[in-house]
Design a protein around this motif. Structure first.
Motif, mmCIF file in Angstrom:
data_model
loop_
_atom_site.group_PDB
_atom_site.id
_atom_site.type_symbol
_atom_site.label_atom_id
_atom_site.label_comp_id
_atom_site.label_asym_id
_atom_site.label_seq_id
_atom_site.Cartn_x
_atom_site.Cartn_y
_atom_site.Cartn_z
ATOM 1 N N MET A 109 0.811 -1.211 0.000
ATOM 2 C CA MET A 109 0.000 0.000 0.000
ATOM 3 C C MET A 109 0.849 1.267 0.000
ATOM 4 O O MET A 109 0.390 2.314 -0.434
ATOM 5 C CB MET A 109 -0.948 -0.020 1.194
ATOM 6 N N TYR A 112 2.161 1.628 -3.960
ATOM 7 C CA TYR A 112 1.164 1.203 -4.948
ATOM 8 C C TYR A 112 1.231 1.979 -6.256
ATOM 9 O O TYR A 112 0.689 1.543 -7.272
ATOM 10 C CB TYR A 112 -0.248 1.329 -4.342
ATOM 11 N N ARG A 179 -5.528 3.808 -3.631
ATOM 12 C CA ARG A 179 -4.981 3.093 -2.469
ATOM 13 C C ARG A 179 -5.697 1.768 -2.218
ATOM 14 O O ARG A 179 -5.191 0.910 -1.492
ATOM 15 C CB ARG A 179 -5.086 3.967 -1.215
ATOM 16 N N MET A 242 -6.522 -3.249 4.754
ATOM 17 C CA MET A 242 -6.373 -2.709 3.403
ATOM 18 C C MET A 242 -7.471 -1.705 3.042
ATOM 19 O O MET A 242 -7.449 -1.121 1.956
ATOM 20 C CB MET A 242 -6.333 -3.852 2.386
ATOM 21 N N PRO A 246 -5.815 2.817 4.065
ATOM 22 C CA PRO A 246 -5.913 3.877 3.057
ATOM 23 C C PRO A 246 -6.736 5.082 3.526
ATOM 24 O O PRO A 246 -6.398 6.228 3.214
ATOM 25 C CB PRO A 246 -6.602 3.177 1.878
ATOM 26 N N GLN A 269 1.766 2.850 7.904
ATOM 27 C CA GLN A 269 0.919 1.882 7.210
ATOM 28 C C GLN A 269 1.203 0.455 7.680
ATOM 29 O O GLN A 269 0.278 -0.338 7.884
ATOM 30 C CB GLN A 269 1.130 1.996 5.701
#
Length: 323
Positions: A109, A112, A179, A242, A246, A269
């Motif tokens: 993430m 990405y 994201r 996930m 984001p 993250q």
């Protein structure tokens, strides 16, 4: 206190009754405890000795309570294969799922936007999944090398095609949408990987049992239900980290935090994913009982007719759903 003075317990069954969600969650909270991944070789060997001696009826004088016995059992289960009794690869153990997945997910993430990074981390994720699948392969029905390679290649290809295609499609979309692309790639890979790894069950069926464990036959329909449940729970397991990560990062980006502290992007993250996975992993594993049930009326016509004739008292039969 000698083990013979302790109440006898069945170490071949989970400590908590698995018929309720709460007890299944308690069971998997212990099984997936990431702290077990840091147990020393000496601690693991001691746990193995206690469990094996207790099962053999030998005294284990260093065990003073049933709680200590179960602690040794859960530590043993976290590192030793249930069928072969061999010590498993560290990264393939259930206790390593949270630290490994938080690192991989955090990096997927964070990077990405970069095509080389997307390719690398999707490949790395599927390589890790292949190691986990190989490490936890069934001792009775082992995964063939061909099956493992096919599943690995197709899952990696599916994840890459999904991630790269969606990245191109959402190039001009709001940042939050971009994201979420890694989640779609992981979901696609799970939908490919899990059925392929269990293709023999889809072809030949899964073994059905009565409540006493007596084999009743093979059912493809039950196998498909079990595989669908596992795929759903695996995708759901990935979603909190996930999706919420984001959202968090998008909020921090809007407030200028990431611009002021760019070095904090990946650590935030990764750590937040770890927090989500610590709870999502056991709670999603517990969604469906591993000893799943299916109505006799829902089975294939020939199998249903056979059971109606030979075991007319049965309304429900059971099978191992897997994880």
């Amino acid at each position: 206190m000698a083990t013979t003075e302790l109440p006898r317990v069945n170490l071949d069954e989970p400590r908590y009754d698995q018929s309720t969600y709460l007890n299944r969650a308690k069971h998997f909270l212990v099984v997936t405890n990431p702290l077990n991944a840091f147990a020393t070789e000496e601690q693991l060997d001691r746990a193995a000795r206690i469990v094996r001696d207790y099962r053999a009826g030998k005294p284990v004088p260093d065990v003073r309570s049933v709680d200590e016995l179960w602690s040794a059992k859960y530590l043993y289960d976290s590192a030793f294969h249930p069928d072969t009794g061999e010590k498993m690869l560290l990264v393939g153990r259930m206790s390593a799922q949270v630290p490994m997945n938080m690192t991989i997910t955090g990096c997927m993430m964070t990077f990405y936007k970069s095509t080389p990074a997307v390719i690398f981390w999707q490949w790395f994720n599927q390589s890790f999944n292949a190691v986990v699948n190989y490490t936890n392969r069934s001792g009775a029905s082992p995964i063939s090398q061909e099956q493992l390679v096919t599943s690995y290649c197709m899952a990696t290809g599916g994840a890459l095609v999904t991630a790269l295609s969606l990245n191109r499609l959402v190039r001009n979309a709001p940042p939050l949408v971009g994201r979420l692309v890694p989640l779609a790639a992981v979901a696609a890979a799970n939908c490919i990987n899990i059925p392929l790894m269990r293709i023999q069950e889809i072809k030949n069926g899964v073994t059905l049992l009565d409540k006493d464990g007596k084999e009743l036959g093979q059912s493809v329909r039950a196998a498909k239900e079990g595989i669908s449940a596992v795929t759903f729970s695996r995708i759901l397991m990935a979603m909190p980290g996930m999706v919420f990560t984001p959202v968090l990062m998008n909020s921090l980006e809007k407030r200028g935090f990431i611009r002021r502290f760019p070095w904090a992007n990946a650590p935030i993250q990764t750590l937040f994913c770890g927090l989500c996975l610590t709870f999502a992993t056991p709670l999603c594993c517990a969604l469906f009982s591993q000893k799943a049930s299916i109505s006799v009326d829902s089975l294939e016509e020939d199998l249903r007719a056979k059971l109606r004739k030979e075991r007319p008292e049965l309304d429900v039969v059971y099978y191992n759903k897997g994880l």
